[in-house]
Enzyme design. Structure first.
Site, short mmCIF file in Angstrom:
data_model
loop_
_atom_site.label_atom_id
_atom_site.label_comp_id
_atom_site.label_asym_id
_atom_site.label_seq_id
_atom_site.Cartn_x
_atom_site.Cartn_y
_atom_site.Cartn_z
N ARG A 147 0.06 7.60 -2.96
CA ARG A 147 0.61 8.71 -2.18
C ARG A 147 2.08 8.96 -2.53
O ARG A 147 2.54 10.09 -2.57
CB ARG A 147 0.46 8.45 -0.68
CG ARG A 147 -0.93 8.79 -0.16
CD ARG A 147 -1.20 8.17 1.17
NE ARG A 147 -1.54 6.76 1.03
CZ ARG A 147 -1.73 5.94 2.05
NH1 ARG A 147 -1.58 6.38 3.29
NH2 ARG A 147 -2.06 4.69 1.85
N ARG A 194 -4.89 -1.46 9.05
CA ARG A 194 -6.04 -2.35 8.87
C ARG A 194 -5.67 -3.44 7.88
O ARG A 194 -4.67 -3.34 7.15
CB ARG A 194 -7.26 -1.56 8.37
CG ARG A 194 -7.00 -0.73 7.13
CD ARG A 194 -8.27 -0.01 6.64
NE ARG A 194 -7.92 0.93 5.58
CZ ARG A 194 -7.81 2.25 5.74
NH1 ARG A 194 -8.01 2.80 6.91
NH2 ARG A 194 -7.50 3.02 4.71
N ASN A 242 -10.86 -3.10 -5.05
CA ASN A 242 -10.12 -2.14 -5.88
C ASN A 242 -10.77 -1.90 -7.25
O ASN A 242 -10.45 -0.92 -7.93
CB ASN A 242 -8.65 -2.57 -6.06
CG ASN A 242 -7.80 -2.39 -4.82
OD1 ASN A 242 -6.87 -3.17 -4.56
ND2 ASN A 242 -8.08 -1.35 -4.04
N ASP A 258 0.81 -1.21 0.00
CA ASP A 258 0.00 0.00 0.00
C ASP A 258 0.85 1.27 0.00
O ASP A 258 1.96 1.28 0.52
CB ASP A 258 -0.93 -0.01 1.23
CG ASP A 258 -2.06 0.99 1.11
OD1 ASP A 258 -2.36 1.42 -0.02
OD2 ASP A 258 -2.65 1.34 2.15
C1 IPE Z 1 -5.30 -2.68 0.16
O1 IPE Z 1 -5.01 -1.36 -0.11
C2 IPE Z 1 -5.30 -3.48 -1.10
C3 IPE Z 1 -4.00 -3.66 -1.72
C4 IPE Z 1 -2.86 -3.19 -1.30
C5 IPE Z 1 -4.00 -4.43 -2.92
P1 IPE Z 1 -6.17 -0.27 -0.33
O2 IPE Z 1 -5.49 1.02 -0.55
O3 IPE Z 1 -7.11 -0.73 -1.38
O4 IPE Z 1 -6.91 -0.32 1.07
P2 IPE Z 1 -7.82 0.76 1.79
O5 IPE Z 1 -8.83 1.22 0.79
O6 IPE Z 1 -6.93 1.86 2.24
O7 IPE Z 1 -8.41 0.04 2.95
C1 IPE Z 2 -1.72 0.08 -3.32
O1 IPE Z 2 -1.45 1.45 -3.38
C2 IPE Z 2 -1.90 -0.52 -4.69
C3 IPE Z 2 -3.25 -1.04 -4.95
C4 IPE Z 2 -4.24 -1.05 -4.11
C5 IPE Z 2 -3.48 -1.57 -6.30
P1 IPE Z 2 -2.61 2.51 -3.41
O2 IPE Z 2 -2.99 2.75 -4.83
O3 IPE Z 2 -3.73 2.10 -2.52
O4 IPE Z 2 -1.89 3.78 -2.83
P2 IPE Z 2 -2.50 4.86 -1.85
O5 IPE Z 2 -3.02 4.13 -0.66
O6 IPE Z 2 -3.58 5.56 -2.60
O7 IPE Z 2 -1.35 5.75 -1.51
MG MG Z 3 -4.13 2.41 -0.56
#
Ligand code: IPE
Ligand code: IPE
Ligand code: MG
Length: 236
Positions: free
Chosen positions: A21, A190, A65, A17
């Site tokens: 950002r 989480r 997602n 994750d």
């Molecule tokens: C969790 O990250 C899923 C993956 C890293 C693939 P998200 O960015 O989707 O999770 P939330 O929305 O912050 O809970």
């Molecule tokens: C995790 O990074 C990758 C996926 C969920 C595919 P994010 O895309 O959730 O990155 P943030 O949380 O927005 O920074």
């Molecule tokens: Mg994320």
């Protein structure tokens, strides 16, 4: 390099994750962060293989997602195709690659690439790398329940054979043991529907480092922390 003789987790789960950002901080599109995140995946896989971790699972794309803007989802699918081509060389290192989640949601090209990698590495007895794509912990449990119902209907099992072990073996993770350590970078604390059944006794490690920046020294810190914990599994 992680200290020798440290107690290593058998199975580590990574919630990749913070890609968005990471990119935003640099004034770049989110996709750029996903591309860098894929590099971190490669770096961590190689490091885990070097230090002798047996099982690693990466949360790459959740069942939730799909709710992201179509352009972002499309860009991620395109990246998956590229990276799964590159992942070919992992199978040459005796690594077994498996995918967790319902593949039917992906297009034929991606699906074929996934099954091809699984088929060609099925008998490898080195590290197992599991990629959770279109994965959700609740969907995983539904999948296991359906498998069990099927076994019942086919008279392959009787009702009193339904136990935790049977459900465990019928999850997407199959023969992969429960997660010992779950690592989530990016500051969120989480699970976001990752390995909910398999993490019932996992240790959790959270860090503010964003996934594209996550490297061996961050993993070493997590491993040292893990090694210092007293895991009691309900005992004394
Ligand atoms: C969790 O990250 C899923 C993956 C890293 C693939 P998200 O960015 O989707 O999770 P939330 O929305 O912050 O809970
Ligand atoms: C995790 O990074 C990758 C996926 C969920 C595919 P994010 O895309 O959730 O990155 P943030 O949380 O927005 O920074
Ligand atoms: Mg994320």
């Amino acid at each position: 390099m992680a200290e020798k003789n440290i107690i290593l987790p058998v199975h580590i789960g990574f919630i990749m994750d913070g890609n968005g950002r990471w990119a935003k901080k640099r004034g770049m599109p989110r996709t750029f962060g996903h591309r860098e995140g894929a590099k971190a995946f490669r770096r961590i896989t190689e490091y885990c293989n070097d230090i002798g971790v047996k099982y690693i699972t990466f949360y790459a794309f959740s069942t939730e997602n799909w709710s992201r803007p179509k352009e972002e989802v499309d860009a991620i699918m395109k990246l998956f195709k590229e990276y799964l081509l590159e992942a070919n060389d992992l199978t040459e290192k005796n690594i077994r690659l498996v995918f967790l989640g319902d593949k039917s949601r992906f297009d034929t090209e991606l699906r074929n690439r996934m099954t091809d990698l699984e088929d060609k590495s099925r008998d490898h007895d080195g590290m197992t790398v599991a990629l959770a794509m279109n994965y959700g912990g609740r969907d995983d449990i539904v999948y296991a329940v359906k498998n069990v119902v099927h076994l019942l209907k086919e008279n392959k099992i009787s009702e009193d054979e339904i136990n935790e072990d049977l459900i465990t073996r019928n999850l997407y993770t199959g023969d992969i043991p429960d997660a010992d350590l779950i690592i989530r970078p990016s500051g969120e604390k989480r699970l976001s529907n990752f390995l909910i059944w398999q993490s019932s006794y996992a240790e959790f490690y959270f860090t503010d480092v964003l996934w594209p920046d996550f490297g061996p020294s961050d993993l070493d810190r997590a491993l040292e922390d893990y090694a210092s914990r007293g895991r009691r599994f309900g005992g004394v």
